[in-house]
Write an enzyme that holds these catalytic residues in place. Structure first.
Site, mmCIF file in Angstrom:
data_model
loop_
_atom_site.group_PDB
_atom_site.id
_atom_site.type_symbol
_atom_site.label_atom_id
_atom_site.label_comp_id
_atom_site.label_asym_id
_atom_site.label_seq_id
_atom_site.Cartn_x
_atom_site.Cartn_y
_atom_site.Cartn_z
ATOM 1 N N GLY A 166 -0.705 8.135 -5.667
ATOM 2 C CA GLY A 166 -0.710 7.686 -7.234
ATOM 3 C C GLY A 166 1.013 7.190 -7.904
ATOM 4 O O GLY A 166 0.895 6.921 -8.829
ATOM 5 N N ARG A 190 7.485 -11.535 2.639
ATOM 6 C CA ARG A 190 7.817 -10.676 4.133
ATOM 7 C C ARG A 190 6.445 -11.427 4.283
ATOM 8 O O ARG A 190 5.857 -10.786 3.829
ATOM 9 C CB ARG A 190 8.269 -9.893 3.638
ATOM 10 C CG ARG A 190 8.064 -9.354 4.985
ATOM 11 C CD ARG A 190 7.446 -8.429 5.404
ATOM 12 N NE ARG A 190 6.912 -7.762 6.522
ATOM 13 C CZ ARG A 190 6.230 -6.754 7.285
ATOM 14 N NH1 ARG A 190 5.591 -6.755 6.975
ATOM 15 N NH2 ARG A 190 6.643 -6.095 8.402
ATOM 16 N N ASP A 196 3.983 -10.201 7.301
ATOM 17 C CA ASP A 196 3.842 -10.219 8.029
ATOM 18 C C ASP A 196 3.360 -10.117 9.310
ATOM 19 O O ASP A 196 2.894 -11.090 9.690
ATOM 20 C CB ASP A 196 2.416 -8.928 7.701
ATOM 21 C CG ASP A 196 1.949 -7.961 8.657
ATOM 22 O OD1 ASP A 196 2.671 -6.921 8.961
ATOM 23 O OD2 ASP A 196 0.674 -7.580 8.902
ATOM 24 N N GLU A 239 8.645 -10.886 9.526
ATOM 25 C CA GLU A 239 8.717 -9.570 10.319
ATOM 26 C C GLU A 239 8.867 -10.374 12.042
ATOM 27 O O GLU A 239 7.618 -11.338 12.468
ATOM 28 C CB GLU A 239 7.581 -8.686 10.412
ATOM 29 C CG GLU A 239 7.046 -7.836 11.502
ATOM 30 C CD GLU A 239 6.297 -6.629 11.287
ATOM 31 O OE1 GLU A 239 6.126 -5.290 12.307
ATOM 32 O OE2 GLU A 239 5.328 -6.733 11.057
ATOM 33 N N ASP A 294 6.888 1.215 9.656
ATOM 34 C CA ASP A 294 6.357 1.674 11.531
ATOM 35 C C ASP A 294 7.417 1.922 12.275
ATOM 36 O O ASP A 294 7.493 1.988 13.360
ATOM 37 C CB ASP A 294 6.164 -0.444 11.471
ATOM 38 C CG ASP A 294 5.246 -1.315 10.937
ATOM 39 O OD1 ASP A 294 4.352 -0.194 10.566
ATOM 40 O OD2 ASP A 294 5.316 -2.999 10.666
ATOM 41 N N ASP A 333 3.738 6.583 11.581
ATOM 42 C CA ASP A 333 2.714 7.175 10.249
ATOM 43 C C ASP A 333 1.591 7.947 10.946
ATOM 44 O O ASP A 333 1.411 7.981 12.202
ATOM 45 C CB ASP A 333 2.564 5.432 10.284
ATOM 46 C CG ASP A 333 0.853 5.314 10.263
ATOM 47 O OD1 ASP A 333 0.720 5.383 9.100
ATOM 48 O OD2 ASP A 333 0.085 4.994 10.404
#
Length: 615
Positions: free
Chosen positions: A182, A340, A342, A371, A446, A511
């Site tokens: 949330g 940015r 990706d 990136e 990442d 992750d």
């Protein structure tokens, strides 16, 4: 005796680093007299264009001791990536001189590189030497409730902010990433004073568009904020709160692929079945490549939930970039200050060039950051040389090479020489203006949390990672190393980037364990104070923001370098050696583990570091 040439010293190449068309550059070779040289030249090769290759002759200038000094001058007529080596003729034979590590070498090795960038290539001044704070929106801070009627389902909302992230796959072996805490726009806005206290001048948000997953890289609707995050008005309020504190806001641009559950593909009929998966007459059909319609299609890294898009499709370009209400125009109008990109190496050069030009039309000082995990100046991906700098497209890159170098130094895999080589290679290959706003990171969404990465390379199963924690001794060592690693990060050229929670002492593997919720009320006070001081120092010290860099020591696990701007110089010392390091004094700006041994001498204890100003 060796033939001497060092492209990083003005005595051999002037000016240092990159060039612009028409800018004259002087090269000098120092050749031992015993070689009996009769002629010298330098051969240049334009990357991918043999027609643009040329050779310049050198002239003999004078003798200095046992060396003859030979000089040549050149300039480039157009931007591009160029490589060069030397040809030397003697009374008996002719040979070529190449680069070999930090030395020169006859007949074998690499060519030297020089980048030529457009004369009109500029980057926003506000990004140079900035301090970046990266927020994963769902996991930073929650305030109030959002209207979830439009939230893509199914999803799970954690009842407790401090619960562990869901890491278990489904019975089918799928990892859905559909658990949420949330965190929202209001929550980020409420914490803007905290963000500003870290010296932040750029707030970078991971994707905020309507999506199925918690990471939101599976875009469902580019122009609509995820209902769990809030409304457009609440996003604008966030930007306004940031701007009042001198903070710019940049967003994640995910233009390599969309989600399969999206307005554009709509595999699950969530959006009414008007996407490319259900109709060849869909306005989005040309965005995608189908091998066998509709179930076999090109997707990102074989994830069928992430169909890739045809980046140069006219309809896609109009929707994302060129249309009156394009995606980039939409978010800029709401208060964003840049993007940015990706997986920038998966976006065609032409796509990026078009985006940069349109971005600057819409907002002249907007930032475009990419990136890129390697040296971006000579990056090659999918068989194509990327033209980030020679076309003037990227203002900044995610600077993973610096992260790797700092980790290797702190993990005792390097005595300091490799870190210096990495830093000076990037400094030489990147335009100075890009170098100063490079995103210098230690942790991101990442990578493992930097606190963990500094002591533990474990890469087992998710179940093992969920259970595994640093021991008391590991944690103490990691904290001490993080103090030093972050000090180096903030002292180097570029814009240091702080991944939310690293300043609080968060740990975790890749992750999803690097994406846990911010530990409000459980922060590490020493780390917090340290990062606040670093952020404020970066803001206050001009040489740290845009000064030149020169190493005077990088060996024996000790680093020493200067940052210089307009005659003002600061000196940085880092002692990762087991023994104390005696260093000259100066006006101390910040330090750790050091003490005064004489009026003009300091002693850096093991794991000590400091920055002093010449007086």
């Amino acid at each position: 005796m060796r033939i001497l040439y060092d492209s990083r010293q003005l005595a051999f190449k002037d000016p240092f680093g990159t060039l612009t068309p028409g800018q004259e550059c002087t090269l000098q070779l120092h050749i031992p007299s015993q070689v009996q040289t009769t002629a010298v030249s330098c051969a240049f090769f334009a990357d991918g264009d043999t027609q643009a290759s040329f050779e310049i002759p050198f002239t003999f200038r004078f003798k200095r001791g046992a060396y003859e000094i030979w000089t040549g001058k050149f300039s480039f007529s157009q931007p591009g990536l160029y490589f060069y080596h030397f040809r030397i003729t003697t009374k008996t034979h002719c040979f070529r001189l190449f680069k070999y590590g930090n030395e020169t070498n006859m007949e074998a090795g690499d060519s030297w590189q020089v980048t030529c960038t457009p004369k009109d290539f500029t980057v926003p001044d506000w990004a140079k030497g900035a301090v970046i704070y990266q927020v994963f929106p769902d996991r930073f801070h929650a305030s109030g409730k959002c209207d979830l009627k439009g939230k893509l389902e199914p999803y799970v909302l954690h009842k407790d902010w401090n619960e562990e992230v869901f890491w278990q796959p489904t019975a089918e072996g799928l990892v859905l990433n559909n658990d949420f805490y949330g965190g929202n726009f209001k929550g980020i806005t409420e914490k803007m004073d905290y963000i500003a206290s870290l010296g932040t001048t750029i707030l970078y948000l991971n994707p905020i568009s309507k999506s199925f997953s918690s990471h939101r890289y599976d875009t469902g609707d580019y122009k609509t904020p995820d209902p769990m995050l809030g409304t457009e008005a609440e996003f604008s309020a966030l930007c306004q709160a940031a701007h009042k504190r001198g903070i710019r806001v940049i967003l994640d641009g995910v233009y390599s692929h969309t989600g399969s559950d999206s307005l554009y593909f709509d595999k699950n009929r969530t959006f009414g079945g008007k996407g490319a998966y259900y109709s060849k007459t869909s306005p989005y059909y040309s965005w995608y490549t189908f091998h066998s319609y509709p179930d076999s299609y090109q997707c990102w890294w074989n994830f069928d939930t992430l169909p890739t898009v045809n980046k140069m499709d006219p309809a896609f370009l109009e929707y994302i970039i060129t249309g009156v209400d394009s995606v980039i125009a939409h978010w800029l109008s709401l208060g964003a200050d840049g993007f940015r990109l990706d997986v920038a190496d998966e976006l065609p050069n032409e796509f990026m060039d078009l985006m940069k030009r349109q971005l600057r039309k819409l907002k002249p000082d907007a930032l475009l950051l990419g990136e890129v995990w390697e040296d971006a100046s000579n990056k090659e991906a999918y068989g194509v040389r990327r033209r980030y700098f020679v076309d003037g497209t990227l203002d900044s890159c995610m600077n993973y090479p610096f992260r790797t170098a700092i980790l290797n130094f702190l993990r005792d895999r390097d005595d300091g020489s490799a870190l210096r080589e990495t830093v000076m290679t990037i400094a030489e290959n990147y335009p100075a203006q890009v170098l100063h706003c490079n995103m210098n990171l230690l942790g991101t969404h990442d990578t493992p949390r930097i606190l963990t990465a500094l002591v533990d390379d474990f890469d087992g199963s998710r179940e093992e990672k969920a259970r595994r924690k640093l021991s008391v001794n590991q944690l103490a060592l990691a904290r001490e190393r993080l103090l030093m690693a972050s000090f180096i990060q903030y002292m180097l050229p570029g814009a240091p980037s702080l991944y939310y929670g690293d300043e609080a002492g968060m740990e975790g593997y890749k992750d999803p364990f690097n994406r846990r919720t911010y530990p409000w009320g459980r922060e590490d006070p020493q780390l917090m104070a340290h990062f606040r001081q670093l952020g404020q120092l970066k803001k206050a010290c001009a040489p740290l923001r845009t000064g030149d860099i020169e190493f005077f020591h990088a060996m024996d696990r000790q680093l020493g370098f200067c940052r210089t701007l307009d005659g003002k110089r600061v000196r940085i010392y880092v002692n990762h050696n087991a023994d104390p390091w005696q260093i000259p004094g100066g006006r101390l700006l910040y330090g750790h583990n050091l003490h005064t041994v004489a009026p003009d001498w300091l002693s850096l204890s093991p794991m000590g570091f400091c920055i002093t100003e010449d007086v």
